[in-house]
Design an enzyme around this catalytic site. Structure first.
Site, short mmCIF file in Angstrom:
data_model
loop_
_atom_site.label_atom_id
_atom_site.label_comp_id
_atom_site.label_asym_id
_atom_site.label_seq_id
_atom_site.Cartn_x
_atom_site.Cartn_y
_atom_site.Cartn_z
N ASP A 14 37.72 21.09 67.58
CA ASP A 14 38.96 21.84 67.79
C ASP A 14 39.72 21.26 68.97
OD1 ASP A 14 37.99 23.17 70.29
OD2 ASP A 14 36.54 24.05 68.92
N GLU A 64 22.82 -7.46 54.20
CA GLU A 64 23.44 -6.26 54.77
C GLU A 64 23.76 -6.48 56.25
OE1 GLU A 64 21.97 -2.38 52.29
OE2 GLU A 64 20.47 -3.34 53.58
#
Ligand code: DGJ
Length: 726
Positions: free
Chosen positions: A534, A614
């Site tokens: 928030d 990877e």
């Protein structure tokens, strides 16, 4: 710009593209007359049509005029118990047991610079920029003084609001509801958008046409929560990403909140937002005052995209603070999903060694480094290093990481205590619980009573000691449960209704102290992922771990919803191992990188356990991110698809403020046989300019109006486009 027109008795707030007007009427009632696209001037109260409406009562001053009713007039800050039956802004238990609040204008002041709120986070300006309007209202019969605060930051189309309430009467009063903002809209058929969700599925946009009644989003969990976010949008029913009027509203607050949209009998809308009245009762002795958290409003007449971009800039530049807010954050690797609680110093160093070799810049040691913390059943509160795992403490480990050329970061969860801890054994009453009642556990832990000064001091002292004990450049500040058993041994019975808010003020006080004492420390907020994502937290922590769900496909949805209000620079996003530990889904490493690159970008796996190919892909991702981080951090963000709609691929883009460069991410979401192949139309570019897109030159107009033909992608495959003006 704030203008008072003495002749018309109007006060008008202008931003770059919006105007907001209030009018003082002949009875001293402050009417809200307009909020929308920028106007040159005028008195918008002339649009209010008064008529005798049944069951809408009339204040005494109206005399025989039955057309004058607080029930039908648009209010700047609605009163209570005096004829307005819509959502009240304020509820008060007065000293004599009455509850009427009927506010009338006293005076107002306009000044340069934006107000600040003591002890509460708020948007700020530097060098006296912005303006403040204060309007003083009074309830003449109780002496309750209500000051409405408005901040205007023109460039962002941002208007902030707060409220200060002073008990100017003779006896104590109890505030039981204080909304930070009240906003009345004329009749129409708007849509409401809120951000719902759950743990691991944070901030899913919910859009609904308003129908008569009160629609709310809120939290009573003590934090802003995973389930609802303190943000809402009212918009035209046909508003899209690029068109239509949108009014966005965010609360700069991290505790219980309530956002409500009332669609009235006359199809008018009233929005209110503030502290949730659930178990809220704040006692004001004569002369005392209470300040409500700030609400931030942004208006856009170019759709939801423009509204989001304005929120992003305002939050990033004028809510977040510190040296990190606009600079590149270190690319980090976190050991949580790689090891959970099972690690020692050598394991951390082994992860860091491989990470450093591919260009990762910071090693973050997560939960499990302190006290008796081998599982989540014990140890919280005892912030002494677990020497079995980390012989010699944090300093030698930090040194080993620094010797690899990397920074060192640390996880903490200061607001909590485990029953199995020395802290709890010494101070059981420091945790929220009601004597004589069994406590309610959450993740087997209890919440410390931050309303108590000695508890806040303990936490601060431990944080200081830890942060000074080693070269720590980053902290992940976690918070892993909701508040229950909210009762404090330190407060009298008639002040127990203050705890939820005092808790939040306590969190802010500690974070503010850390921010001042360790100004260069980068803090990442976290609450089991995005349970406290928030505007309040962003004032102290410029980034927040967006979700514990690191599955790339789910992250597309979470990051999409988050972007309605919050900037990419705030979104903690990591590449993790597959099958994903939460969804068990396997996605390509490249896709995971493309998705994490729409946030702060980091890793959360053991790179020693992936294949050479990877690892090579990880190296490429990092090299690439280092060339385009500024677009993600400071660029304009465009949502190009909606992952909650049936769209085959998901796409988004970041465009540099000068429109010279852009980065586009595309992920193939759902595959069907013999598919249609829609083109991807880009946004935010200069139609007159030519751009090189992964090597080929196109016109900006072509890219935006005709689009790009996407390559054939398999399910979950991704492609990234680097775009540069030629
Ligand atoms: C919840 C966080 O969101 C995770 O990333 C991790 O830090 C754990 N807590 C540790 O307990």
């Amino acid at each position: 710009m704030i203008r008072f027109d003495e002749r018309l008795n109007t006060i008008t707030l202008h931003t770059r593209s919006s105007s907001y007007q209030m009018k003082l009427d002949s009875n001293g009632v402050l009417l809200h007359t307009y909020y929308g696209p920028r106007l040159r001037g005028g008195d918008l109260s002339t649009l209010i049509q008064k008529e005798d409406r049944g069951f809408s009562p009339n204040p005494y001053e109206a005399g025989t005029d039955r057309t004058y009713s607080l029930d039908t007039l648009p209010q700047e800050y609605s009163s209570n118990g005096a004829g307005d039956f819509r959502t009240p802004s304020l509820e008060v238990d007065c000293a004599d047991g009455s509850h009427i609040v009927d506010l009338r204008y006293v005076r107002h002041t306009i000044r340069e610079g934006k107000y600040a709120l003591e002890g509460l986070p708020a948007f700020y300006t530097e060098g006296g920029e912005g303006q403040t309007l204060e309007v003083e209202l009074l309830d003449r019969y109780t002496g309750l003084e209500v000051t409405l605060l408005y901040g205007v930051m023109e460039e962002y189309d941002l208007i902030t609001r707060s409220v200060r309430i002073r008990n100017g009467g003779q006896g104590a009063v109890q505030l039981t509801r204080v909304m930070s903002v009240c906003l009345d809209f004329p009749a129409g058929s708007p849509d409401l958008i809120t951000l719902g969700g759950a743990y691991g599925r944070e901030r899913e946009p919910v859009r609904m046409p308003l129908t008569q009644g009160v629609h709310t989003a809120g939290s009573v969990r003590g934090t802003s929560s995973h389930q609802q976010n303190p943000f809402m949008v009212l918009c035209d029913h046909d508003a899209t990403e690029d068109s239509g009027c949108c009014w966005g509203m965010a609360l700069v607050y991290s505790g219980n909140f309530l956002a409500s949209a009332e669609y009235t009998q006359f199809h008018e809308t009233r929005l209110t937002m503030g502290i949730n009245p659930y178990r809220f009762a704040w006692r004001l002795e004569p002369g005392e005052q209470f300040v409500a958290p700030e609400a931030a409003m942004i208006f856009s007449d170019h759709g939801l995209g423009q509204m989001s971009r304005q929120f992003h800039k305002a939050i990033r530049c004028n809510l977040c603070r510190g040296p990190w807010k606009n600079s590149r954050r270190p690319i980090l690797i976190n050991n949580w999903e790689a090891t959970f609680f099972h690690f020692n110093a050598d394991k951390i160093v082994s992860i860091a060694e491989t990470a450093g070799k591919v260009g990762i810049e910071m090693m973050v040691m997560d939960d499990g480094w302190f006290g008796k913390r081998d599982s989540d059943f014990s140890g919280l509160g005892d912030w002494n290093v677990n020497e079995k795992k980390l012989p010699g403490g944090l300093a030698p480990l930090a040194q080993r990481i620094n010797d690899l050329g990397m920074k060192f970061g640390l996880w903490v969860e200061p607001e909590m205590v485990s029953e199995d801890s020395d802290l709890y054994r010494a101070h059981p009453d420091w945790a929220f619980q009601v004597p004589g009642r069994p406590m309610t556990r959450g993740r087997s832990q209890l919440v410390l009573d931050l309303t108590r000064q000695e508890v806040r001091e303990y936490i601060l002292e431990n944080l200081r000691t830890t942060l000074k004990s080693a070269h720590i450049e980053y902290v992940k500040w976690d918070m892993n449960r909701s508040l229950t058993d909210v009762w404090s041994a330190r407060l009298p019975a008639n002040r127990q209704g203050e705890i939820y808010h005092r808790y939040v003020l306590g969190v802010y006080e500690i974070l503010e102290a850390i921010h001042r004492e360790f100004p260069d420390l980068l803090i990442e907020g976290c609450s089991g992922g995005g349970g406290r994502f928030d505007c309040g937290m962003l004032h102290y922590t410029p980034q927040i771990w967006c979700s514990d769900n690191t599955d790339a496909m789910d992250r597309l949805r979470i990051q999409y919803g988050t972007s309605f209000c919050y900037p990419c620079a705030a979104v903690g996003a990591h590449v993790s191992a597959t099958p994903n530990c939460m969804t068990h889904r396997t996605t390509p490493m490249h896709t995971r990188g493309v998705v994490a690159a729409a946030g702060t970008f980091g890793y959360e796996l053991d790179l020693n356990e992936i294949t050479d190919e990877e690892l090579e892909e990880v190296r490429r991702q990092i090299t690439h991110f280092k060339t385009c981080w500024d677009l993600v951090l400071r660029g304009d963000y465009y949502r190009l698809s909606n992952p909650f709609a049936e769209e085959p691929f998901q796409a988004w883009m970041h465009v540099s403020p000068d429109k010279d460069r852009a980065l586009v991410g595309v992920v193939m979401d759902k595959i069907h046989a013999n598919p249609c192949r829609p083109r991807l139309r880009l946004k935010g570019l200069d139609p007159q300019a030519d751009y090189r897109v992964n090597g080929t030159v196109y016109g900006g107009d072509q890219l935006m109006y005709a689009g790009l033909a996407l390559p054939v992608l398999d399910e979950y495959e991704a492609v990234q486009y680097d775009i540069e003006k030629v």
